[in-house]
Design an enzyme around this catalytic site. Structure first.
Site, PDB file in Angstrom:
ATOM      1  N   CYS A   5       0.824  -1.195   0.000  1.00  0.00           N
ATOM      2  CA  CYS A   5       0.000   0.000   0.000  1.00  0.00           C
ATOM      3  C   CYS A   5       0.856   1.241   0.000  1.00  0.00           C
ATOM      4  O   CYS A   5       2.082   1.174   0.001  1.00  0.00           O
ATOM      5  CB  CYS A   5      -0.839   0.006   1.265  1.00  0.00           C
ATOM      6  SG  CYS A   5      -1.492  -1.611   1.665  1.00  0.00           S
ATOM      7  N   ARG A  32       0.164   2.912  -5.639  1.00  0.00           N
ATOM      8  CA  ARG A  32       0.581   1.759  -4.840  1.00  0.00           C
ATOM      9  C   ARG A  32      -0.605   0.915  -4.371  1.00  0.00           C
ATOM     10  O   ARG A  32      -0.418  -0.218  -3.906  1.00  0.00           O
ATOM     11  CB  ARG A  32       1.360   2.220  -3.613  1.00  0.00           C
ATOM     12  CG  ARG A  32       2.595   3.019  -3.950  1.00  0.00           C
ATOM     13  CD  ARG A  32       3.311   3.419  -2.686  1.00  0.00           C
ATOM     14  NE  ARG A  32       3.816   2.270  -1.987  1.00  0.00           N
ATOM     15  CZ  ARG A  32       4.989   1.716  -2.208  1.00  0.00           C
ATOM     16  NH1 ARG A  32       5.787   2.226  -3.114  1.00  0.00           N
ATOM     17  NH2 ARG A  32       5.386   0.660  -1.537  1.00  0.00           N
ATOM     18  N   TRP A  76      -4.091  -1.682  -0.929  1.00  0.00           N
ATOM     19  CA  TRP A  76      -4.253  -2.704  -1.980  1.00  0.00           C
ATOM     20  C   TRP A  76      -4.380  -4.029  -1.264  1.00  0.00           C
ATOM     21  O   TRP A  76      -3.403  -4.546  -0.713  1.00  0.00           O
ATOM     22  CB  TRP A  76      -3.032  -2.698  -2.899  1.00  0.00           C
ATOM     23  CG  TRP A  76      -3.164  -3.614  -4.081  1.00  0.00           C
ATOM     24  CD1 TRP A  76      -3.682  -3.315  -5.309  1.00  0.00           C
ATOM     25  CD2 TRP A  76      -2.743  -4.994  -4.169  1.00  0.00           C
ATOM     26  NE1 TRP A  76      -3.629  -4.409  -6.136  1.00  0.00           N
ATOM     27  CE2 TRP A  76      -3.060  -5.456  -5.468  1.00  0.00           C
ATOM     28  CE3 TRP A  76      -2.156  -5.880  -3.284  1.00  0.00           C
ATOM     29  CZ2 TRP A  76      -2.786  -6.744  -5.894  1.00  0.00           C
ATOM     30  CZ3 TRP A  76      -1.888  -7.184  -3.714  1.00  0.00           C
ATOM     31  CH2 TRP A  76      -2.203  -7.598  -5.005  1.00  0.00           C
ATOM     32  N   ASN A 100       2.083  -1.605   5.751  1.00  0.00           N
ATOM     33  CA  ASN A 100       2.283  -2.056   4.380  1.00  0.00           C
ATOM     34  C   ASN A 100       3.113  -3.322   4.463  1.00  0.00           C
ATOM     35  O   ASN A 100       4.167  -3.315   5.105  1.00  0.00           O
ATOM     36  CB  ASN A 100       3.027  -0.961   3.589  1.00  0.00           C
ATOM     37  CG  ASN A 100       3.458  -1.435   2.218  1.00  0.00           C
ATOM     38  OD1 ASN A 100       2.879  -2.373   1.672  1.00  0.00           O
ATOM     39  ND2 ASN A 100       4.476  -0.803   1.671  1.00  0.00           N
ATOM     40  N   GLY A 101       2.656  -4.397   3.849  1.00  0.00           N
ATOM     41  CA  GLY A 101       3.412  -5.645   3.919  1.00  0.00           C
ATOM     42  C   GLY A 101       2.497  -6.779   4.286  1.00  0.00           C
ATOM     43  O   GLY A 101       1.295  -6.735   4.018  1.00  0.00           O
ATOM     44  N   GLU A 467       5.139  -8.691 -23.962  1.00  0.00           N
ATOM     45  CA  GLU A 467       4.964  -7.428 -23.239  1.00  0.00           C
ATOM     46  C   GLU A 467       3.734  -6.670 -23.771  1.00  0.00           C
ATOM     47  O   GLU A 467       2.966  -6.096 -23.000  1.00  0.00           O
ATOM     48  CB  GLU A 467       6.239  -6.571 -23.360  1.00  0.00           C
ATOM     49  CG  GLU A 467       6.108  -5.098 -22.991  1.00  0.00           C
ATOM     50  CD  GLU A 467       5.510  -4.836 -21.611  1.00  0.00           C
ATOM     51  OE1 GLU A 467       5.395  -5.772 -20.815  1.00  0.00           O
ATOM     52  OE2 GLU A 467       5.136  -3.685 -21.348  1.00  0.00           O
ATOM     53  N   LYS A 471       0.536  -5.218 -21.626  1.00  0.00           N
ATOM     54  CA  LYS A 471       0.054  -3.825 -21.679  1.00  0.00           C
ATOM     55  C   LYS A 471      -1.431  -3.786 -22.000  1.00  0.00           C
ATOM     56  O   LYS A 471      -2.195  -3.099 -21.346  1.00  0.00           O
ATOM     57  CB  LYS A 471       0.808  -3.070 -22.766  1.00  0.00           C
ATOM     58  CG  LYS A 471       1.854  -2.073 -22.568  1.00  0.00           C
ATOM     59  CD  LYS A 471       2.230  -1.361 -21.368  1.00  0.00           C
ATOM     60  CE  LYS A 471       2.289  -2.028 -20.069  1.00  0.00           C
ATOM     61  NZ  LYS A 471       3.479  -2.573 -19.563  1.00  0.00           N
ATOM     62  N   GLU A 474      -3.664  -5.379 -19.086  1.00  0.00           N
ATOM     63  CA  GLU A 474      -3.774  -4.726 -17.779  1.00  0.00           C
ATOM     64  C   GLU A 474      -4.553  -3.415 -17.834  1.00  0.00           C
ATOM     65  O   GLU A 474      -5.181  -3.049 -16.853  1.00  0.00           O
ATOM     66  CB  GLU A 474      -2.410  -4.540 -17.104  1.00  0.00           C
ATOM     67  CG  GLU A 474      -1.512  -3.500 -17.716  1.00  0.00           C
ATOM     68  CD  GLU A 474      -0.172  -3.374 -16.980  1.00  0.00           C
ATOM     69  OE1 GLU A 474      -0.107  -3.585 -15.776  1.00  0.00           O
ATOM     70  OE2 GLU A 474       0.812  -3.045 -17.661  1.00  0.00           O
ATOM     71  N   HIS A 490       1.977 -24.188 -34.264  1.00  0.00           N
ATOM     72  CA  HIS A 490       2.042 -25.382 -33.416  1.00  0.00           C
ATOM     73  C   HIS A 490       0.887 -25.443 -32.425  1.00  0.00           C
ATOM     74  O   HIS A 490       0.956 -26.168 -31.448  1.00  0.00           O
ATOM     75  CB  HIS A 490       3.393 -25.415 -32.687  1.00  0.00           C
ATOM     76  CG  HIS A 490       4.551 -25.450 -33.634  1.00  0.00           C
ATOM     77  ND1 HIS A 490       4.876 -26.560 -34.370  1.00  0.00           N
ATOM     78  CD2 HIS A 490       5.431 -24.478 -34.004  1.00  0.00           C
ATOM     79  CE1 HIS A 490       5.923 -26.295 -35.140  1.00  0.00           C
ATOM     80  NE2 HIS A 490       6.265 -25.026 -34.943  1.00  0.00           N
ATOM     81  N   LYS A 580       1.084  -0.702  -8.334  1.00  0.00           N
ATOM     82  CA  LYS A 580       2.336  -0.420  -9.027  1.00  0.00           C
ATOM     83  C   LYS A 580       3.488  -1.257  -8.489  1.00  0.00           C
ATOM     84  O   LYS A 580       4.282  -1.793  -9.236  1.00  0.00           O
ATOM     85  CB  LYS A 580       2.642   1.072  -8.873  1.00  0.00           C
ATOM     86  CG  LYS A 580       3.909   1.520  -9.573  1.00  0.00           C
ATOM     87  CD  LYS A 580       3.695   1.619 -11.048  1.00  0.00           C
ATOM     88  CE  LYS A 580       4.930   2.070 -11.801  1.00  0.00           C
ATOM     89  NZ  LYS A 580       4.858   1.619 -13.195  1.00  0.00           N
TER      90      LYS A 580
HETATM   91  O1  M6R Z   1       8.853  -2.480 -10.068  1.00  0.00           O
HETATM   92  P1  M6R Z   1       9.111  -3.644 -10.982  1.00  0.00           P
HETATM   93  O2  M6R Z   1       9.667  -3.249 -12.293  1.00  0.00           O
HETATM   94  O3  M6R Z   1       9.957  -4.713 -10.310  1.00  0.00           O
HETATM   95  O4  M6R Z   1       7.690  -4.288 -11.216  1.00  0.00           O
HETATM   96  C1  M6R Z   1       7.552  -5.485 -11.905  1.00  0.00           C
HETATM   97  C2  M6R Z   1       6.125  -5.715 -12.368  1.00  0.00           C
HETATM   98  O5  M6R Z   1       5.252  -5.774 -11.270  1.00  0.00           O
HETATM   99  C3  M6R Z   1       5.650  -4.627 -13.329  1.00  0.00           C
HETATM  100  O6  M6R Z   1       6.489  -4.521 -14.432  1.00  0.00           O
HETATM  101  C4  M6R Z   1       4.216  -4.927 -13.829  1.00  0.00           C
HETATM  102  O7  M6R Z   1       4.219  -6.064 -14.621  1.00  0.00           O
HETATM  103  C5  M6R Z   1       3.652  -3.715 -14.595  1.00  0.00           C
HETATM  104  N1  M6R Z   1       2.405  -3.330 -14.024  1.00  0.00           N
HETATM  105  C6  M6R Z   1       3.360  -3.978 -16.015  1.00  0.00           C
HETATM  106  O8  M6R Z   1       3.020  -2.818 -16.691  1.00  0.00           O
END
Ligand code: M6R
Length: 585
Positions: A5, A32, A76, A100-101, A467, A471, A474, A490, A580
């Site tokens: 969080c 966060r 979160w 947080n944790g 990737e 994108k 998400e 395949h 994030k």
């Molecule tokens: O802070 P980080 O780069 O270690 O985070 C890794 C992933 O959680 C992050 O890249 C996540 O996949 C993104 N939301 C994708 O856009």
């Protein structure tokens, strides 16, 4: 239960608007976590007043009483519902606390410390209960907090008020807490943008440390020994404006646009800095690149970069899968972490395991104060500036640019790499403009109603296909899947029916031949490439960037994802279920 969080607390003796100040700061940490929020506001006497609710802090309308001390939290949830009762702060006896944790042994602690009727399902309330227990035994606040957190299993950052005690207390193990300070005020936050409007002077709280702040004073203690700890003031370089949206509708599109500049910044490293990383790689005889999510896809291109540029085979492993390969890690292994935040729990934990075996740690992170950066033998910042949108865009391309430069540096051709990447940065600068974005927005309109979407690519464009899928998934919630172009026939080709959109990254002969097979089955082809091929139904031009083609090619897909999100009414900065910085496992 456990949460990852945003935490922000203010102690400003001479101010009366700490509530409003905290609200603004917490909004800057919303990336966060954004399920629910809460504030504890301390008046001149009596316990702090708690206001909390479900929903986004950016949409909350709160009238704060006059106060100079506030603790706040944006949640979160991992387990335990998104309810007002589960929102932080939690209050037990004399203690008002945010967390947080994850407190893994919360159930055992509840049994060990009976006598409190729990009002939430969280693992947090019990932490407040245990601190209150030790206060009840006559311990002072520092001793009670030390005694309590010693019993927590898992990662945490806790921040609390204690009735009758001036100021705010905080402790950390594994979850970030940064202290910002000026002469009369002190701040405690999960990330620097929370207080950047007020100060850029920071102290980093390390694992197993705690802090007590009152007004402009901060006292630090080692949690294990109780000894006082001295901290060095650090002036951070980030500007407050960098963490603001400005004229952009969302952070995501702002950050996509910033790639005009961030690629250059990413490779802004001296030979000496790069050589430290290269020496680390050369002195080891095995290299594991570990990362999660988008950072993992960025790391995957390093396998192609190192093969092509420096003729070295490196291993790329999703950090959450690394435990199966830890058996091969020893004091001759290089562990390379790629991470925007530098706090991602899966990556951090595998680094820590490797470090205990003597492995050397190289990290590429955006947050220079992060846990990964600070535990590393060598750290290279990716210099992307604050990334606030949940979807990683500018950090990903910065990571790839720096990884490519590293591959060139390892092969002894640093300047050749720099030249190539400067050209790429210039090309990207030309490519991102309003007309380009409008063209992509039109394509988004033509596919926005689709339920399924596929992306293909070859070589370093294969990880970019994966990737691209992340994108699109998400932020638009469209089912998107990326494939290595040659893999389609395949199995996945069975999914292609009339009109299914397929994004084709690249224009090499083999990829075009794979795309042709899809076209024959009715696919609607969107080419993303330097050359237009006749089989494309739509085409998005990217400049020819040679070895760095993957870096330029992902940008139009980022723009497409953004527009798909907006068209579907999703807030691209805060898509559902995500946060994030994933600081829990
Ligand atoms: O802070 P980080 O780069 O270690 O985070 C890794 C992933 O959680 C992050 O890249 C996540 O996949 C993104 N939301 C994708 O856009």
């Amino acid at each position: 239960m456990g949460v990852m969080c945003g935490v922000f607390a203010v102690s400003a003796e001479s101010r009366t608007d700490a509530g409003e100040l905290t609200l603004q700061g917490l909004r800057r940490l919303e990336y966060r976590g954004y399920d629910s929020w809460g504030f504890a506001v301390r008046g001149s006497d009596g316990p702090a007043t708690i206001t909390k609710d479900v929903g986004k802090i950016s949409e909350a309308d709160i009238a704060f009483p006059s106060s100079g001390e506030v603790i706040s939290h944006s949640r979160w949830a991992t387990h335990g519902g998104v309810t007002q009762a589960n929102a932080h702060p939690h209050r037990v006896g004399r203690v008002t606390l945010v967390h947080n944790g994850i407190c893994e042994n919360y159930a055992a602690l509840k049994q060990a410390f009976p006598g409190h009727e729990y009002v939430s399902e969280t693992d947090t309330e019990v932490i407040a209960r245990v601190i209150d227990h030790y206060l009840g035994q006559g311990m002072g606040p520092v001793a009670a907090i030390r005694q309590a957190v010693e019993q927590i299993e898992g990662r945490y950052a806790v921040v609390c008020f204690i009735d009758g005690q001036a100021g705010i207390y905080a402790a950390r193990r594994g979850s970030p807490l940064i202290i910002g300070r000026n002469e009369t005020e002190t701040y405690i936050a999960s990330d620097i943008p929370a207080f950047l409007t007020e100060t850029n002077v920071v102290n980093y709280l390390d694992d197993d440390e705690m802090v007590h702040i009152v007004g402009g004073k901060a006292e630090y203690f080692n949690l294990t020994t109780g000894a006082s700890v001295q901290k060095r003031d650090i002036a951070v370089q980030w500007q407050y404006e960098q963490a603001e949206k400005g004229d952009f509708a969302h952070f995501m599109i702002k950050e996509i646009t910033e790639q005009k500049d961030t690629l250059k910044a990413a490779i802004d490293h001296t030979d000496t800095e790069l050589n430290r990383a290269v020496n680390l790689l050369r002195e080891c005889n095995g290299a594991y690149f570990i990362a999660c999510g988008t950072a993992h896809k960025a790391a995957m291109v390093a396998e192609y970069f190192f093969a092509e540029v420096s003729r070295r085979k490196v291993n790329i492993v999703a950090a959450s899968e690394m435990k199966y390969f830890q058996q091969f890690v020893n004091d001759r292994t290089a562990m390379i972490a790629v991470s925007q935040s530098g706090e991602t729990a899966d990556t951090l934990e595998e680094l820590q395991k490797a470090q205990t075996k003597g492995a050397k740690i190289l990290s590429l992170t955006n947050v220079v104060s992060s846990s990964m950066a600070r535990m590393s033998d060598v750290h290279l910042p990716i210099n992307a500036g604050p990334e606030q949108a949940v979807a990683s865009t500018k950090a990903a391309t910065a990571q790839m640019a720096l990884l490519l430069l590293l591959a060139y540096a390892e092969s002894g051709r640093t300047n050749e790499g720099r030249e190539l990447l400067h050209t790429v940065a210039g090309n990207v600068n030309d490519m991102i403009n309003p007309r380009y974005e409008e063209h992509i927005a039109e394509i988004a309109k033509s596919i926005v109603e689709r339920e399924n979407l596929f992306i293909i690519g070859r070589g370093a464009l294969a990880p970019m296909a994966y990737e691209a899928a992340i994108k699109i998934q998400e932020v638009s919630y469209i089912h998107a899947q990326g494939f290595a172009a040659g893999e389609l026939k395949h199995g996945p080709i069975a999914l292609i029916t009339d009109g299914v959109p397929v994004i084709v990254l690249g224009d090499d002969l083999e990829t075009i031949s794979n795309a042709t097979e899809l076209k024959a089955r009715g696919a609607h082809l969107i080419g993303v490439s330097a050359q237009r091929d006749d089989i494309f139904d739509e085409w998005i031009r990217v400049p020819d960037c040679g070895t760095a083609q993957c870096i330029a090619s992902i940008i139009p897909v980022q723009i497409l994802s953004y527009h798909l999100a907006v068209l579907r009414g999703v807030d691209p900065d805060k898509p559902r279920n995500l946060a994030k910085s994933v600081t829990v496992k």
